[in-house]
Scaffold this motif. Sequence first.
Motif, mmCIF file in Angstrom:
data_model
loop_
_atom_site.group_PDB
_atom_site.id
_atom_site.type_symbol
_atom_site.label_atom_id
_atom_site.label_comp_id
_atom_site.label_asym_id
_atom_site.label_seq_id
_atom_site.Cartn_x
_atom_site.Cartn_y
_atom_site.Cartn_z
ATOM 1 N N GLU A 1 0.843 -1.208 0.000
ATOM 2 C CA GLU A 1 0.000 0.000 0.000
ATOM 3 C C GLU A 1 0.873 1.252 0.000
ATOM 4 O OE1 GLU A 1 -3.204 -0.085 -0.570
ATOM 5 O OE2 GLU A 1 -3.010 -2.265 -0.599
ATOM 6 N N LYS B 1 2.382 1.779 -3.490
ATOM 7 C CA LYS B 1 1.378 2.255 -4.462
ATOM 8 C C LYS B 1 1.036 3.723 -4.198
ATOM 9 C CE LYS B 1 -1.329 -1.438 -3.778
ATOM 10 N NZ LYS B 1 -2.545 -2.265 -3.864
ATOM 11 N N GLN B 2 0.981 4.059 -2.924
ATOM 12 C CA GLN B 2 0.697 5.446 -2.529
ATOM 13 C C GLN B 2 1.797 6.385 -3.053
ATOM 14 O OE1 GLN B 2 -2.000 6.491 -0.910
ATOM 15 N NE2 GLN B 2 -1.327 8.614 -0.694
ATOM 16 N N ALA C 1 1.332 6.883 -6.707
ATOM 17 C CA ALA C 1 0.168 7.741 -6.978
ATOM 18 C C ALA C 1 0.535 9.211 -6.844
ATOM 19 C CB ALA C 1 -0.972 7.380 -6.029
ATOM 20 N N LYS D 1 -3.076 8.842 -9.969
ATOM 21 C CA LYS D 1 -3.854 8.557 -8.755
ATOM 22 C C LYS D 1 -4.403 7.138 -8.714
ATOM 23 C CE LYS D 1 -4.986 13.316 -7.701
ATOM 24 N NZ LYS D 1 -3.929 13.773 -8.617
ATOM 25 N N ARG E 1 -3.265 3.933 -6.480
ATOM 26 C CA ARG E 1 -3.766 3.582 -5.139
ATOM 27 C C ARG E 1 -4.714 2.388 -5.180
ATOM 28 N NH1 ARG E 1 -4.868 9.176 -4.565
ATOM 29 N NH2 ARG E 1 -3.056 10.120 -3.618
ATOM 30 N N ASN E 2 -5.533 2.320 -6.224
ATOM 31 C CA ASN E 2 -6.582 1.297 -6.276
ATOM 32 C C ASN E 2 -6.202 0.061 -7.081
ATOM 33 O OD1 ASN E 2 -8.236 3.059 -4.814
ATOM 34 N ND2 ASN E 2 -8.789 4.132 -6.713
#
Length: 175
Positions: free
Chosen positions: A53, A56-57, A60, A67, A70-71
């Motif tokens: 996480e 990925k953040q 992003a 962005k 994140r997902n």
Amino acid sequence: MEIISSVMRRRSCREYTQAAVTDEQLRQLVAAGMQAPSARNERPWEFLVVCSEAGKQSLAQASPYAKMCRNAAAVIVVLANMERIAANSPWWVQDVSACTENILIRATELGLGAVWLGMYPRQDRMQAIREAFSLPERCVPFAAIPVGYPAKEAQYEDRFDETRIRWVREGKATV
Ligand SMILES: Cc1cc2nc3c(=O)[nH]c(=O)nc-3n(C[C@H](O)[C@H](O)[C@H](O)COP(=O)(O)O)c2cc1C
């Protein structure tokens, strides 16, 4: 039934479901990247496969257009290692571009969604990725590819444009 190849069906996917993508699938994507052609067969690519996480953040935030990282289930970062190319060889951008495109096509083939996020040649984006993942200067973060199961079906678009083609059948004149 006409089967449209993955090359023709590929579209950018920026919304993903929560479904997990396996390490094996990610390995298949990277393997497709590694099959790309490269000048002098130098294969200058290396990869970050970012599943955390926090990672990925960071991605992003590395670009104003990233962005969706994140997902995503994971993000593959295509790196060019300058130590893998001959001094001043100008071809590495094409090499890692072909690599990136191969990954996108393979994602389509596997029923996954992905999108090419440009990092190189924007120095601020490259620097943000270098800092987040403690990459040495020789590693150029070229593109990030978020991957996941598509939240909606990709729309096929026929982009064929006959007017862009000049057939040269005799001599050299094209006008
Ligand atoms: C070099 C390059 C950089 C791109 N950078 C971004 C990006 O930062 N963010 C994004 O959402 N899409 C990015 N894209 C995807 C394009 O927007 C997309 O390929 C284009 O709109 C065509 O749509 P399609 O991929 O669905 O065919 C990039 C594509 C390329 C080739």
